[in-house]
Design a protein around this motif. Structure first.
Motif, short mmCIF file in Angstrom:
data_model
loop_
_atom_site.label_atom_id
_atom_site.label_comp_id
_atom_site.label_asym_id
_atom_site.label_seq_id
_atom_site.Cartn_x
_atom_site.Cartn_y
_atom_site.Cartn_z
N GLY A 69 54.69 20.52 27.88
CA GLY A 69 56.01 20.39 27.30
C GLY A 69 56.73 18.44 27.94
N CYS A 70 57.27 17.46 27.68
CA CYS A 70 57.91 16.55 27.92
C CYS A 70 58.42 16.64 29.76
N PRO A 151 46.24 21.25 30.57
CA PRO A 151 45.61 20.27 30.58
C PRO A 151 46.76 19.15 29.57
N ARG A 152 46.20 17.84 29.88
CA ARG A 152 47.82 16.97 29.44
C ARG A 152 46.59 15.46 28.06
N THR A 153 45.65 16.24 28.34
CA THR A 153 44.58 15.57 27.57
C THR A 153 43.79 16.24 26.52
N SER A 249 50.12 14.24 24.40
CA SER A 249 49.96 15.24 23.98
C SER A 249 49.79 16.23 22.59
N ARG A 250 49.81 15.01 21.19
CA ARG A 250 49.97 15.76 19.78
C ARG A 250 48.47 15.87 19.92
N GLU A 254 47.71 20.03 18.25
CA GLU A 254 47.02 20.59 17.70
C GLU A 254 45.73 21.01 17.36
N PHE A 255 45.16 20.72 19.05
CA PHE A 255 44.14 21.48 19.44
C PHE A 255 44.12 23.14 19.60
#
Length: 295
Positions: A69-70, A151-153, A249-250, A254-255
């Motif tokens: 989340g942002c 995770p963020r990446t 985050s996209r 999707e991952f």
């Protein structure tokens, strides 16, 4: 831990294979302490509180959950409540960074510059802080976790997936104008450390979208004169954080979506409205729900 120490002294870039090695060491203790059992079969879907709850929710074994989340969406609020309700450790990378910021030393100065510019903290620093947190948890016999902010990446997500099976990933979503207003309204009591929010958010629905109302979380009278604002809660910094987060985050979303682990949860309002709907979406029965909301 020696690998992490060497990486912190190195300026070279970190490859995905290096990340896997680091995270493997970081999360080894948590996975060894976890109870055995198959992963929960959560469905990849959106949930605004109006549908049936996802399958596999509730307790009964050590869980491994991730909350996305942002910045400012309220991950810390909801994950800490779930942590207390389920008896599972809540590990927030943002809290770890803020604790390090409050400690004297060269890393604190480096982090202050990064945070004040709205940039992401480097992987090697995050892994080092996570390692220390998990080592401390292992010493106390902790099992399982709810990760907040990691995770963020996509590199972090891929590496994490290589060493531990994440049961569920919850993506908390809120309209950007509400996010910005929430961040700008955050206040902290300089004496007791309490967190408050002076923003009264009332966004009307349009083009078929729902309106959002979030009442302010005002401080008690003894804290009113002691409120301070976080140094990174400036509009230009908040918007830059949101831009960077959305960009990074996209692929992460999707991952997890492609693996059937992602639950998209649109926050319908403030805590009194969102908390019971989140519990419903997670198929969690809170026998003391009213008390939990008011806490």
């Amino acid at each position: 831990m020696a690998v992490l120490s060497r990486l912190l002294r190195s300026r070279s870039s970190i490859s995905t294979s290096s990340l896997s090695s680091i995270i493997s060491r970081t999360f080894a203790a948590a996975s060894l302490n976890s109870e055995s059992g198959a992963a929960c079969p959560f469905s990849s879907r959106s949930n605004d509180g109006g549908g049936e709850p996802v399958e596999g929710g509730g307790t009964g074994r050590s869980i491994h959950w991730v909350f996305l989340g942002c910045p400012g969406v309220g991950k810390g609020t909801y994950t800490s409540r779930l942590s207390n309700l389920l008896g599972v450790p809540h590990i927030a990378t943002g809290d770890l960074v803020r604790e390090e910021l409050a400690a004297p030393g060269p890393l604190s100065h480096k982090l202050e510059e990064i945070v004040n510019q709205g940039k992401l903290v480097a992987d090697e620093i995050i892994f080092n802080l996570l390692s220390k947190r998990l080592e401390a948890g292992e010493a106390k016999g902790e099992s399982g976790f709810i990760l907040d902010g990691f995770p963020r990446t996509i590199e972090q997500a891929e590496a994490l997936a290589g060493v531990i099976d994440i049961d569920l990933v919850v993506n908390l979503r809120l309209r950007e104008e509400a996010l910005v207003a929430k961040c700008l309204g955050r206040r902290i009591c300089s004496e007791c450390g309490g967190n408050f929010n002076i923003a009264c958010i009332d966004i009307k629905g349009e083009n078929g979208s729902r309106g959002i109302f979030m009442a302010p979380l005002l401080p008690p009278s003894q804290c009113e004169s002691k409120l301070i604002t976080r140094s990174d809660d400036r509009e230009e910094v908040v918007k830059e954080r949101l831009r960077i987060y959305n960009e990074m985050s996209r692929p992460v979303e999707e991952f997890y979506r492609s693996r059937g682990k992602l639950l998209e949860f649109d926050l319908p309002g403030g805590i009194p409205e969102s908390w019971p709907k989140l519990l419903h979406a997670l198929n969690i029965d809170d026998g003391d729900n009213k008390k939990s909301i008011a806490a």
